[in-house]
Design an enzyme around this catalytic site. Structure first.
Site, PDB file in Angstrom:
ATOM      1  N   TYR A  12       0.919  -1.170   0.043  1.00 51.34           N
ATOM      2  CA  TYR A  12       0.056  -0.165   0.021  1.00 51.34           C
ATOM      3  C   TYR A  12       0.885   1.322   0.111  1.00 51.34           C
ATOM      4  O   TYR A  12       0.722   2.298  -0.935  1.00 51.34           O
ATOM      5  CB  TYR A  12      -1.080   0.070   1.276  1.00 51.34           C
ATOM      6  CG  TYR A  12      -1.466   1.265   1.820  1.00 51.34           C
ATOM      7  CD1 TYR A  12      -2.651   1.817   1.108  1.00 51.34           C
ATOM      8  CD2 TYR A  12      -0.843   2.028   2.811  1.00 51.34           C
ATOM      9  CE1 TYR A  12      -3.034   3.068   1.478  1.00 51.34           C
ATOM     10  CE2 TYR A  12      -1.146   3.268   3.060  1.00 51.34           C
ATOM     11  CZ  TYR A  12      -2.368   3.824   2.509  1.00 51.34           C
ATOM     12  OH  TYR A  12      -3.073   5.010   2.874  1.00 51.34           O
ATOM     13  N   LYS A  49       1.408   4.269  -2.570  1.00 47.82           N
ATOM     14  CA  LYS A  49       1.283   5.716  -2.072  1.00 47.82           C
ATOM     15  C   LYS A  49       2.431   6.694  -2.588  1.00 47.82           C
ATOM     16  O   LYS A  49       2.262   7.792  -3.219  1.00 47.82           O
ATOM     17  CB  LYS A  49       0.965   5.807  -0.557  1.00 47.82           C
ATOM     18  CG  LYS A  49       0.096   5.158  -0.175  1.00 47.82           C
ATOM     19  CD  LYS A  49      -1.540   6.065  -0.692  1.00 47.82           C
ATOM     20  CE  LYS A  49      -1.908   7.338  -0.081  1.00 47.82           C
ATOM     21  NZ  LYS A  49      -3.355   7.732  -0.587  1.00 47.82           N
TER      22      LYS A  49
HETATM   23  N1  LIG Z   1      -7.060   6.442   7.386  1.00 44.53           N
HETATM   24  C1  LIG Z   1      -5.818   6.745   7.558  1.00 44.53           C
HETATM   25  O1  LIG Z   1      -5.436   6.574   8.742  1.00 44.53           O
HETATM   26  C2  LIG Z   1      -5.036   7.427   6.533  1.00 44.53           C
HETATM   27  C3  LIG Z   1      -5.430   7.509   5.179  1.00 44.53           C
HETATM   28  N2  LIG Z   1      -4.807   7.962   4.453  1.00 44.53           N
HETATM   29  C4  LIG Z   1      -5.170   8.149   2.975  1.00 44.53           C
HETATM   30  O2  LIG Z   1      -6.504   8.731   3.141  1.00 44.53           O
HETATM   31  C5  LIG Z   1      -7.228   8.744   2.033  1.00 44.53           C
HETATM   32  C6  LIG Z   1      -8.619   8.196   2.477  1.00 44.53           C
HETATM   33  O3  LIG Z   1      -8.645   7.241   3.282  1.00 44.53           O
HETATM   34  P1  LIG Z   1     -10.002   6.756   4.144  1.00 44.53           P
HETATM   35  O4  LIG Z   1     -10.968   7.890   3.878  1.00 44.53           O
HETATM   36  O5  LIG Z   1      -9.344   6.264   5.727  1.00 44.53           O
HETATM   37  O6  LIG Z   1     -10.072   5.439   3.305  1.00 44.53           O
HETATM   38  P2  LIG Z   1     -11.670   4.853   2.916  1.00 44.53           P
HETATM   39  O7  LIG Z   1     -11.380   3.443   2.442  1.00 44.53           O
HETATM   40  O8  LIG Z   1     -12.743   5.147   3.951  1.00 44.53           O
HETATM   41  O9  LIG Z   1     -12.162   5.776   1.466  1.00 44.53           O
HETATM   42  C7  LIG Z   1     -11.606   5.471   0.200  1.00 44.53           C
HETATM   43  C8  LIG Z   1     -12.499   5.745  -0.765  1.00 44.53           C
HETATM   44  O10 LIG Z   1     -12.089   5.492  -2.028  1.00 44.53           O
HETATM   45  C9  LIG Z   1     -12.957   4.862  -2.748  1.00 44.53           C
HETATM   46  N3  LIG Z   1     -12.211   3.840  -3.800  1.00 44.53           N
HETATM   47  C10 LIG Z   1     -11.396   2.944  -3.870  1.00 44.53           C
HETATM   48  N4  LIG Z   1     -11.027   2.660  -5.061  1.00 44.53           N
HETATM   49  C11 LIG Z   1     -11.951   3.621  -5.933  1.00 44.53           C
HETATM   50  C12 LIG Z   1     -11.783   3.499  -7.491  1.00 44.53           C
HETATM   51  N5  LIG Z   1     -10.959   2.867  -8.193  1.00 44.53           N
HETATM   52  N6  LIG Z   1     -12.465   4.374  -7.906  1.00 44.53           N
HETATM   53  C13 LIG Z   1     -13.147   5.441  -7.173  1.00 44.53           C
HETATM   54  N7  LIG Z   1     -13.220   5.200  -5.872  1.00 44.53           N
HETATM   55  C14 LIG Z   1     -12.660   4.316  -5.233  1.00 44.53           C
HETATM   56  C15 LIG Z   1     -13.768   3.856  -1.954  1.00 44.53           C
HETATM   57  O11 LIG Z   1     -14.903   3.485  -2.304  1.00 44.53           O
HETATM   58  C16 LIG Z   1     -13.926   4.692  -0.507  1.00 44.53           C
HETATM   59  O12 LIG Z   1     -15.123   5.125  -0.531  1.00 44.53           O
HETATM   60  C17 LIG Z   1      -6.701   7.541   1.238  1.00 44.53           C
HETATM   61  O13 LIG Z   1      -5.709   7.816   0.145  1.00 44.53           O
HETATM   62  C18 LIG Z   1      -5.664   6.945   2.080  1.00 44.53           C
HETATM   63  O14 LIG Z   1      -4.515   6.318   1.606  1.00 44.53           O
HETATM   64  C19 LIG Z   1      -3.350   8.760   4.772  1.00 44.53           C
HETATM   65  C20 LIG Z   1      -2.957   8.444   5.901  1.00 44.53           C
HETATM   66  C21 LIG Z   1      -3.743   7.933   7.322  1.00 44.53           C
HETATM   67  C1  LIG Z   2      -1.575  -3.165  17.728  1.00 42.86           C
HETATM   68  C2  LIG Z   2      -2.980  -2.761  17.261  1.00 42.86           C
HETATM   69  C3  LIG Z   2      -4.014  -3.890  16.871  1.00 42.86           C
HETATM   70  C4  LIG Z   2      -3.481  -1.522  16.966  1.00 42.86           C
HETATM   71  C5  LIG Z   2      -4.833  -1.186  16.493  1.00 42.86           C
HETATM   72  C6  LIG Z   2      -4.600   0.256  15.790  1.00 42.86           C
HETATM   73  C7  LIG Z   2      -4.061   0.096  14.629  1.00 42.86           C
HETATM   74  C8  LIG Z   2      -5.608  -0.717  13.584  1.00 42.86           C
HETATM   75  C9  LIG Z   2      -3.776   1.563  13.819  1.00 42.86           C
HETATM   76  C10 LIG Z   2      -2.534   2.135  14.583  1.00 42.86           C
HETATM   77  C11 LIG Z   2      -1.828   3.013  13.549  1.00 42.86           C
HETATM   78  C12 LIG Z   2      -2.699   3.219  12.521  1.00 42.86           C
HETATM   79  C13 LIG Z   2      -2.014   3.625  11.172  1.00 42.86           C
HETATM   80  C14 LIG Z   2      -2.805   3.260   9.905  1.00 42.86           C
HETATM   81  C15 LIG Z   2      -3.967   2.400  10.039  1.00 42.86           C
HETATM   82  C16 LIG Z   2      -4.227   1.662  11.535  1.00 42.86           C
HETATM   83  C17 LIG Z   2      -3.316   1.792  12.435  1.00 42.86           C
HETATM   84  C18 LIG Z   2      -2.387   0.576  12.029  1.00 42.86           C
HETATM   85  C19 LIG Z   2      -2.261   3.462   8.627  1.00 42.86           C
HETATM   86  C20 LIG Z   2      -1.340   2.300   8.046  1.00 42.86           C
HETATM   87  C21 LIG Z   2      -3.643   3.524   7.892  1.00 42.86           C
HETATM   88  C22 LIG Z   2      -3.064   4.056   6.339  1.00 42.86           C
HETATM   89  C23 LIG Z   2      -1.733   5.053   6.201  1.00 42.86           C
HETATM   90  O1  LIG Z   2      -1.602   5.612   5.313  1.00 42.86           O
HETATM   91  C24 LIG Z   2      -0.887   5.069   7.245  1.00 42.86           C
HETATM   92  C25 LIG Z   2      -1.344   4.783   8.542  1.00 42.86           C
HETATM   93  C26 LIG Z   2      -0.555   4.860   9.832  1.00 42.86           C
HETATM   94  C27 LIG Z   2      -0.925   4.566  11.099  1.00 42.86           C
END
Ligand SMILES: NC(=O)C1=CN([C@@H]2O[C@H](COP(=O)(O)OP(=O)(O)OC[C@H]3O[C@@H](n4cnc5c(N)ncnc54)[C@H](O)[C@@H]3O)[C@@H](O)[C@H]2O)C=CC1
Ligand SMILES: CC(C)=CCC[C@@H](C)[C@H]1CC[C@H]2C3=C(CC[C@]12C)[C@@]1(C)CCC(=O)C[C@@H]1CC3
Length: 401
Positions: free
Chosen positions: A199, A203
């Site tokens: 992943y 990115k």
């Molecule tokens: N959740 C986190 O902790 C972090 C997320 N990100 C980035 O933030 C962004 C948003 O993440 P979330 O909201 O957590 O994910 P999410 O899974 O809730 O949302 C992603 C959305 O993208 C849509 N999608 C996936 N493939 C697609 C395609 N081929 N065409 C159109 N739509 C498509 C999905 O249907 C979904 O609604 C992502 O780019 C992720 O990499 C970055 C850092 C941390």
């Molecule tokens: C040990 C354990 C089971 C912890 C639960 C928390 C985890 C699910 C999160 C802690 C840090 C998070 C994190 C992401 C996903 C959820 C965690 C692993 C990402 C990998 C999501 C996508 C990104 O782009 C980076 C995030 C880093 C931190």
């Protein structure tokens, strides 16, 4: 509050009888008071926007803006849409699914890998927020490459073809993380040579494509926002995974000494960073073609954060400790076993080397660049964010025993 001299006095209209004169005066006073209230409301609204987004964007708040949120049905995407609507933007959502209902939003259902699907969603739009991605814990390498890399190239082409001026990508702070400690890391750190998973590898490719396509001379400007550990109401990942792990009794042991600081970023702060970036992204602005960390700017020990959320939801905090390296090699061994038995059975282990690295190392990032170039400041503190998040998950709360 408006200045006194800006308040106009009542206007008098001519009539022959004294009752009419009085009535007319009362009506006019009422009208002017209403007008004054409305103008005053607008001014105080401007004040709030100004204090949050900076003087430059006060203007943007009032101008009509059209944007498309790719991935707008997802966790971050939905929060983006809500805030953009509040800010007076007109919003299209492009996603493979419709995640919610809102009559103010125009949904375009399609795959971002298809330019034909994308183009109708980008007509007349000047800002595109690209926050779509397959879920990070998916094992489907081909899907990550197709959506995050080739799909993003298609998004760039489609934006250029449709005349979109600004592309704001949601990248990730993990693009520089290799499983080793990062303390107050800046955007100058090199991309990870050995990213923690596929992943993250895609990115990195995605961010390079978006930043490399920045071309202000041809009126196309790009910026990448790098959040870390996004959490908040409706997050389908972080809190639900924690609770699931706690329910299954596997959340009793801390990995490492429990002191490693990590960034967890409240979703509203991530949204704020994106909107600021879009509004400050102009020709000749320092944002063009750059990446920006957006965090809560309050790193917290990983296990303190986990414990606060779990205790808030009435689960026990982890009590025991296991040395980091022991946990890491154990997880590696488990992954090896899972690989060996994979032709016969599919097992999804909870503690993968990647999760162990995320849970046991320092990884927090500096957001000085965002503060300097776009006046970023988190809008919700970590304490408040944890409180709001815990309250938003009544269904995940353990019943008192
Ligand atoms: N959740 C986190 O902790 C972090 C997320 N990100 C980035 O933030 C962004 C948003 O993440 P979330 O909201 O957590 O994910 P999410 O899974 O809730 O949302 C992603 C959305 O993208 C849509 N999608 C996936 N493939 C697609 C395609 N081929 N065409 C159109 N739509 C498509 C999905 O249907 C979904 O609604 C992502 O780019 C992720 O990499 C970055 C850092 C941390
Ligand atoms: C040990 C354990 C089971 C912890 C639960 C928390 C985890 C699910 C999160 C802690 C840090 C998070 C994190 C992401 C996903 C959820 C965690 C692993 C990402 C990998 C999501 C996508 C990104 O782009 C980076 C995030 C880093 C931190």
């Amino acid at each position: 509050m408006p200045k006194k001299e800006q308040m106009k006095g009542p206007s008098w209209s001519f009539c022959c009888c004294s009752q009419c004169l009085l009535l007319s005066a009362v009506v006019n006073i009422g009208k002017n008071l209403l007008k004054w209230r409305h103008e005053s409301d607008l001014r105080s609204q401007e004040f709030t926007e100004e204090s949050t987004y900076g003087a430059r964007s006060t203007h943007c708040a009032l101008a009509s803006k059209k944007c498309t949120v790719i991935g707008g049905s997802g966790f971050l995407g939905q929060h983006m849409v809500e805030r953009l609507l509040e800010r007076g933007y007109s919003v299209n959502v492009f996603d493979i699914r419709q995640g919610f209902e809102n009559e103010r939003v125009q949904f375009h259902i399609g795959d971002l890998c298809s330019k034909t699907d994308l183009l109708p969603a980008l007509q007349g739009v000047n800002i595109v927020f690209h926050c779509a991605s397959p879920a990070p814990f998916s094992n489907n390498k081909e899907l990550f490459y197709r959506v995050n890399y080739t799909g993003t190239r298609t998004v760039i082409q489609a934006c250029k073809e449709a005349g979109v001026q600004k592309l704001v990508l949601t990248s990730s702070a993990s693009v520089v993380f290799e499983g080793k400690d990062i303390k107050d890391g800046t955007e100058d750190l090199p991309y990870a040579h050995n990213p923690i998973d596929y992943y993250t590898e895609t990115k990195i490719l995605q961010e390079k494509e978006v930043l490399g396509s920045n071309d202000p001379a041809n009126n196309f400007m790009t910026v990448a926002i790098r959040p870390h550990g996004i959490f908040g109401p409706r997050d389908p990942q972080l809190v639900p995974i924690m609770v699931e792990t706690a329910k299954s009794g596997k959340m009793k042991i801390m990995i490492g000494n429990g002191k490693n600081l990590v960034d967890f970023t409240y979703v509203e702060n991530v949204v704020h960073g994106h909107i600021l970036a879009a509004e400050y992204l102009q020709k000749d602005s320092p944002l063009c073609g750059k990446a920006y960390h957006i965090t809560n700017d309050e790193p917290i020990p990983f296990w303190t954060f986990i414990s606060r959320v779990l205790v808030g939801l009435n689960y026990d905090a982890p009590k025991y400790k296991i040395p980091y390296l022991l946990a890491y090699y154990l997880a590696l061994f488990v992954s090896f076993l899972v690989l060996v038995v994979s032709p016969l059975i599919t097992i999804k282990p909870t503690f993968t080397p990647m999760r162990v690295a995320l849970a046991g190392t320092y990884h927090y990032y500096s957001c000085e660049r965002a503060k300097k170039d776009m006046g970023y400041k988190p809008v919700v503190s970590l304490d408040k964010a944890i409180e709001k998040t815990v309250q938003s998950y009544p269904q995940l709360r353990r019943a008192s025993q």
